[in-house]
Design a protein around this motif. Sequence first.
Motif, mmCIF file in Angstrom:
data_model
loop_
_atom_site.group_PDB
_atom_site.id
_atom_site.type_symbol
_atom_site.label_atom_id
_atom_site.label_comp_id
_atom_site.label_asym_id
_atom_site.label_seq_id
_atom_site.Cartn_x
_atom_site.Cartn_y
_atom_site.Cartn_z
ATOM 1 N N TRP A 170 1.329 -0.414 5.942
ATOM 2 C CA TRP A 170 1.236 0.988 5.552
ATOM 3 C C TRP A 170 0.591 1.174 4.180
ATOM 4 O O TRP A 170 -0.316 1.984 4.015
ATOM 5 N N TYR A 171 1.064 0.472 3.172
ATOM 6 C CA TYR A 171 0.599 0.742 1.811
ATOM 7 C C TYR A 171 -0.876 0.397 1.599
ATOM 8 O O TYR A 171 -1.623 1.217 1.061
ATOM 9 N N PRO A 172 -1.363 -0.771 2.008
ATOM 10 C CA PRO A 172 -2.804 -1.011 1.866
ATOM 11 C C PRO A 172 -3.632 -0.036 2.702
ATOM 12 O O PRO A 172 -4.703 0.397 2.281
ATOM 13 N N LEU A 173 -3.119 0.310 3.872
ATOM 14 C CA LEU A 173 -3.860 1.174 4.785
ATOM 15 C C LEU A 173 -4.007 2.594 4.258
ATOM 16 O O LEU A 173 -4.958 3.293 4.591
ATOM 17 N N THR A 174 -3.083 3.021 3.434
ATOM 18 C CA THR A 174 -3.133 4.385 2.920
ATOM 19 C C THR A 174 -3.502 4.429 1.438
ATOM 20 O O THR A 174 -3.481 5.488 0.832
ATOM 21 N N GLY A 175 -3.865 3.280 0.901
ATOM 22 C CA GLY A 175 -4.237 3.225 -0.513
ATOM 23 C C GLY A 175 -5.739 3.234 -0.715
ATOM 24 O O GLY A 175 -6.527 3.420 0.215
ATOM 25 N N ARG A 176 -6.116 3.020 -1.931
ATOM 26 C CA ARG A 176 -7.531 3.010 -2.324
ATOM 27 C C ARG A 176 -8.248 1.835 -1.649
ATOM 28 O O ARG A 176 -7.741 0.722 -1.619
ATOM 29 N N GLY A 177 -9.426 2.095 -1.110
ATOM 30 C CA GLY A 177 -10.224 1.046 -0.491
ATOM 31 C C GLY A 177 -9.738 0.610 0.882
ATOM 32 O O GLY A 177 -10.087 -0.466 1.352
ATOM 33 N N ALA A 178 -8.931 1.435 1.525
ATOM 34 C CA ALA A 178 -8.348 1.071 2.825
ATOM 35 C C ALA A 178 -9.388 0.952 3.927
ATOM 36 O O ALA A 178 -9.247 0.146 4.832
ATOM 37 N N VAL A 179 -10.428 1.770 3.865
ATOM 38 C CA VAL A 179 -11.464 1.753 4.897
ATOM 39 C C VAL A 179 -12.639 0.928 4.378
ATOM 40 O O VAL A 179 -13.362 1.351 3.481
ATOM 41 N N CYS A 180 -12.787 -0.251 4.943
ATOM 42 C CA CYS A 180 -13.874 -1.140 4.522
ATOM 43 C C CYS A 180 -15.190 -0.741 5.175
ATOM 44 O O CYS A 180 -16.242 -0.826 4.545
ATOM 45 N N GLU A 181 -15.112 -0.316 6.436
ATOM 46 C CA GLU A 181 -16.314 0.099 7.160
ATOM 47 C C GLU A 181 -15.920 1.133 8.209
ATOM 48 O O GLU A 181 -14.966 0.952 8.948
#
Length: 151
Positions: free
Chosen positions: A101-112
């Motif tokens: 959850w936390y990486p997915l909703t944080g800064r830089g979560a969408v790489c491409e």
Amino acid sequence: MTGKRRRNRTTRAAIASTTLLMAGVLGAAGAGTSNASAAAPQTRQIASSVLGSDYKITLTALRSTQDEYAASVRLQVYTQSGGAWKESDRVTVGDVDGWFWYPLTGRGAVCEFNTASTEPAPLTVSLLITPSIGCSEPTHYVVKGGRVFAG
């Protein structure tokens, strides 16, 4: 029994019944709140793209109701209908509760998150697993006729 003693018992009984009544009301209110939050998981849109007037594509993180650190990712496709966007298809990106959850909703979560205004419309998604692990391998999809297909 004296009048003073009777009044004290009556006062204590009134306080006890009021306390029980309030505990019941607060308990019911708390139960309603926890049931409502369990029924609707926390969500956060993490990416969106509009391809002309044909498609709108979104990626949404859904927090797990079983594990506060886990999440799923929902890819939704919308098409225009009567001047409004209507969902035409949805798929889960990766495994259910397979993301953090936390990486997915944080800064830089969408790489491409690449799309194109063609028919069929190619779509590539890569998301952050964790800052130390880095990004997931790109997942490829194709949107055709408002439906999502593995690409």
